[in-house]
Enzyme design. Structure first.
Site, PDB file in Angstrom:
ATOM      1  CD1 TRP A 122      -4.593   8.400  -2.538  1.00 43.56           C
ATOM      2  CD2 TRP A 122      -3.110   9.155  -1.065  1.00 43.56           C
ATOM      3  NE1 TRP A 122      -4.175   7.323  -1.798  1.00 43.56           N
ATOM      4  CE2 TRP A 122      -3.262   7.768  -0.874  1.00 43.56           C
ATOM      5  CE3 TRP A 122      -2.217   9.839  -0.249  1.00 43.56           C
ATOM      6  CZ2 TRP A 122      -2.542   7.048   0.082  1.00 43.56           C
ATOM      7  CZ3 TRP A 122      -1.520   9.131   0.720  1.00 43.56           C
ATOM      8  CH2 TRP A 122      -1.686   7.750   0.880  1.00 43.56           C
ATOM      9  CG  ASP A 123      -4.432   6.531  -6.601  1.00 39.59           C
ATOM     10  OD1 ASP A 123      -4.154   5.333  -6.509  1.00 39.59           O
ATOM     11  OD2 ASP A 123      -5.435   7.033  -6.071  1.00 39.59           O
ATOM     12  CD  GLU A 127      -9.160   4.435   1.790  1.00 35.32           C
ATOM     13  OE1 GLU A 127      -9.535   5.326   1.023  1.00 35.32           O
ATOM     14  OE2 GLU A 127      -8.985   3.249   1.428  1.00 35.32           O
ATOM     15  CE  LYS A 180      -8.090  -0.278   1.475  1.00 41.63           C
ATOM     16  NZ  LYS A 180      -9.081   0.636   0.865  1.00 41.63           N
ATOM     17  CD  GLN A 181      -3.829   2.724   2.019  1.00 42.34           C
ATOM     18  OE1 GLN A 181      -2.982   2.921   1.170  1.00 42.34           O
ATOM     19  NE2 GLN A 181      -5.102   3.054   1.836  1.00 42.34           N
TER      20      GLN A 181
END
Length: 790
Positions: free
Chosen positions: A346-347, A485, A605-606
């Site tokens: 998805w970057d 994630e 995680k983010q």
């Protein structure tokens, strides 16, 4: 180090892989890591060359299972060039004494320069200077100039250059148990006294690769072919104080290229017609000069400005105007290494917003990559029992799901099931990019055809995935994984997946609402064609309207819940883990190695919930929640920001970027800390060894977009430029040029409490600019300075 150079002094084996990634040269068609030409691949060095979109699929036996993976292929190595005094060993930094060593990446010219002085004993030395380019004007060419200067000696220097078809994919230690032998049928030969060639093909995708090399020196060239390698040798008569030069020019083609009959013949013809190094360099410099003018970014602050320019350099090398002619997506790790196997995630969500305002033709090509794989996404949705399009979390050559079945935890050495294919939110990212591109470019043709079709099928998938819950009187989306994630299941659950991930549900509601808007504005002939082609009916539209207003967003303790039940998870003793482990970015691996799981804890995680503040302006986010029947006031958002800041380990390079973006508006004093982490992510290798496996393209492009849109509040909508700046003291002055909706070279500069907007005189139309407290119109040839209120 200057704002236009990136330098490394001294030879440090421990830093070689990092330097190789950050000194990669590319042109959007192919890229080559910044490895030393005299060094073969080993535990220290890893030369690699990657062609955009060149993939191959292999099956490996891992942990008692047959595992299939598709990889971006490490194609034959064109770099090899080694040297020695006749009768002595080949000189490398690992086998000889290095007196001086310096590598300089010239960003303005796309040139990698290295200087090394080898100690030959008895007061003698050999100075080696190399200049390398991967041609930005002709995407199939690259060149290497090597200059040898003897110091205190005279004698014969033997130089051997070659093409190596014996390479494998071996650049990521975690993948060591996977088959990396992607090339087969390697043949070599001689075309002319100074030209050799190599051809091969990939083992399963059957992509044919042709490479030709021309060696130029003031002495005869001899050729030899040994197995998968071909070599050329020259002997140089060295005289102390004089410089002898060897030039190597190569051409690279594959059978995926348009307008060729055979990749080998195309490579031989191209290298034969290529001019000498000086002429190649001149054309290369011109192409880079044009690129920098279109991508203008001027940040006066020293270190930040240098890093941003490096980030922009690598974005342009991966996704240049040449990319517009290719069928490729956005590889998450660039063309710089083999991490993530070269897959497309998805970057692009972090990359296209920057490209839209500088290289819209590249954005369009990247969206066409997604449209060409729409049928594959529809097939995936049908297999999942859904209508519409389910795009894969990891995409490669043909758009099927490429997410690995297993992943290795280096801390425990165990192979674990990988459930990240449940990140269905990638479809919302594609829809967001379609909308952002069309708003910035004004490309109604794309929006009314391919764009509308992708939006429709993604919206259809979300509507069909939503299940009505009578007890809540709301729709719910179950069994997914969000951007976090770390959480892929509930504690002790037998099946993976989470319910009502806030990011997933809110973006799904946005897709449904935006698609309805597009369908309402389609010209009638276009709308009729789309309806006939997709079988859309009025009942669906009513369902979409309903779901877009009733998707469930969970809350707890007056904050937005990352997913339903997040607030019921256990709290983690963050201090204890930091004291015991130091770096806990990859907290999931640490816990798994201890027999625990991050699924039990309120630990991320983010950014996940906070990603919403990255995608949508505060006003748009309030409206989205209002459409869903929730009140999102400033206090609730601030509490949510504070809550997740304390519970995020930043195990992704995107995390610092998003937190810096959000905090620039929510709590400005702390924003720079996270902006700095985003800037330092790759150059300092904050993720611990990952940059050597390939740069993080999304994070690099995201820092550019942070300056371009995040800190300026820039939006392109309703035919105007909307700006709502939030100046940071640490980034006191910066400017950039924009291309949007037919306007070329609009310049925006912020600094010292003022905003300056200049419209080039070549533009025919004025630009409407909207600030929170006023609207202005800037005429062609006019520069307006507007004072900002803090």
């Amino acid at each position: 180090m200057t704002s236009w150079t990136w330098e490394y002094e001294g030879y440090d084996p421990a830093a070689v892989r990092l330097r190789e990634s950050l000194c990669t040269l590319g042109n959007g068609y192919f890229a080559t890591r910044g490895a030393l030409p005299e060094c073969a691949a080993d535990d220290v060095h890893y030369p690699g060359t990657y062609v955009a979109g060149c993939y191959n699929r292999l099956t490996s036996d891992v942990a008692g299972r047959s595992v299939e993976n598709e990889d971006m292929v490490n194609v034959p190595n064109w770099l090899p060039l080694r040297f020695r005094l006749v009768g002595q060993q080949w000189l490398t930094p690992d086998t000889a004494t290095v007196l001086d060593h310096c590598e300089v990446l010239h960003l303005s010219s796309g040139l990698l320069e290295r200087r090394t002085r080898y100690d030959l004993g008895e007061g003698r030395a050999l100075a080696v200077r190399q200049q390398r380019l991967v041609h930005m004007a002709d995407p199939h060419l690259a060149a290497l100039r090597t200059e040898f200067t003897a110091e205190g000696l005279s004698g014969v220097l033997e130089v051997e250059a070659g093409l190596d078809g014996g390479v494998t994919n071996a650049g990521v230690p975690r993948y060591g148990q996977l088959d990396g032998r992607h090339l087969t049928h390697v043949h070599t030969g001689t075309e002319a006294p100074d030209t050799v060639w190599l051809r091969c093909r990939t083992r399963t995708s059957d992509i044919r690769i042709g490479m030709a090399s021309r060696l130029t020196a003031d002495t005869p060239v001899s050729n030899r072919h040994e197995g998968p390698r071909t070599t050329q040798r020259v002997r140089l008569d060295l005289v102390s104080g004089r410089t002898a030069t060897v030039d190597k020019t190569i051409a690279l083609h594959t059978s995926r290229d348009p307008a060729i009959s055979d990749p080998l013949y195309a490579a031989i013809d191209r290298v034969g017609a290529a001019p000498g190094f000086d002429a190649l360099l001149e054309a290369h410099l011109t192409a880079w000069d044009q690129l920098w003018r279109r991508a203008e970014l001027d940040v006066t602050d020293g270190e930040a400005g240098s890093i941003l320019r490096l980030h922009l350099f690598h974005v342009l090398q991966t996704l240049s105007p040449h990319t517009a002619d290719l069928d490729v997506g956005v590889p998450a790790r660039g063309l710089h290494g083999e991490a993530y196997r070269g897959h497309v995630f998805w970057d692009e969500l972090f990359v296209l917003p920057y490209l839209n305002l500088h290289f819209p033709e590249v954005s369009r090509a990247l969206l066409r990559y997604r449209h060409r794989r729409l049928d594959q996404a529809r097939t995936a949705a049908r297999k999942a029992g859904r209508r519409g399009a389910l795009y894969p979390w990891q995409s490669g050559s043909d758009g099927r799901e490429e997410t690995q079945q297993l992943h290795l935890n280096p801390h425990s050495g165990r192979w674990l099931p990988d459930h990240s294919h449940l990140q269905h939110h990638v479809g919302s990212a594609i829809a967001y990019n379609v909308w952002q591109y069309c708003e910035a470019s004004g490309d109604a043709e794309f929006l009314y055809t391919k764009g509308a079709e992708m939006l429709l099928q993604i919206a259809r998938f979300w509507a069909d995935s939503a299940v009505y819950d009578e007890s809540l009187e709301r729709h719910r989306i179950r069994g997914v994984v969000g951007p976090d994630e770390y959480h892929d299941a509930y504690p002790d659950a037998k099946e993976p997946g989470l319910d009502d991930n806030a990011y997933t549900n809110v973006t799904a509601a946005w897709v449904l609402a935006r698609t309805l808007d597009v369908l309402r504005t389609l010209p009638e002939p276009r709308r009729r064609e789309l309806v006939e082609r997709t079988g859309l009916d009025g009942g669906e539209l009513e369902q979409w309207e309903d779901v877009s207003r009733t998707l469930h967003v969970p809350f707890h303790d007056d904050v937005i819940s990352q997913f339903e039940g997040y607030g019921e998870l256990a709290e983690l003793d963050w201090d204890d883990y930091r004291n015991r482990h130091g770096d806990i970015r990859r907290l999931d691996r640490i816990l798994e190695a201890e027999g625990d799981t991050v699924n039990r804890y309120q630990a991320s995680k983010q950014a996940d919930v906070l990603m919403l503040g990255h995608l949508f302006s505060p006003a748009e986010l309030r409206d989205l929640f209002g459409r869903l029947g929730y009140r999102l006031d400033e206090d609730t958002w601030r509490r949510s920001v504070d809550y997740y800041l304390r519970r995020t380990s930043h195990g992704s390079t995107l995390s610092g970027l998003v937190h810096g973006w959000v905090l620039a508006r929510a709590r400005r004093a702390e924003a720079w800390k996270y902006c700095q982490e985003a800037l330092q992510g790759d150059i300092a290798d904050l993720q611990g060894g990952t940059t050597g496996e390939g740069i993080h393209l999304g994070a690099m492009a995201g820092t550019l977009d942070l300056v371009q849109r995040g800190l300026t509040g820039l939006e392109v909508r309703e035919g105007a430029l909307w700006l709502d700046p939030v100046p940071l003291p640490e980034l006191s002055s910066y400017g950039f040029a924009l291309r949007y909706r037919g306007h070329w070279g609009v310049r925006v500069r912020l600094g010292r409490g003022r905003l300056e907007i200049a419209v080039p005189s070549s533009d025919r139309d004025p630009i409407d600019v909207r600030l929170p407290d006023r609207a202005v119109c800037v005429q062609p040839g006019e520069t307006r300075q507007l004072m900002l209120s803090d």
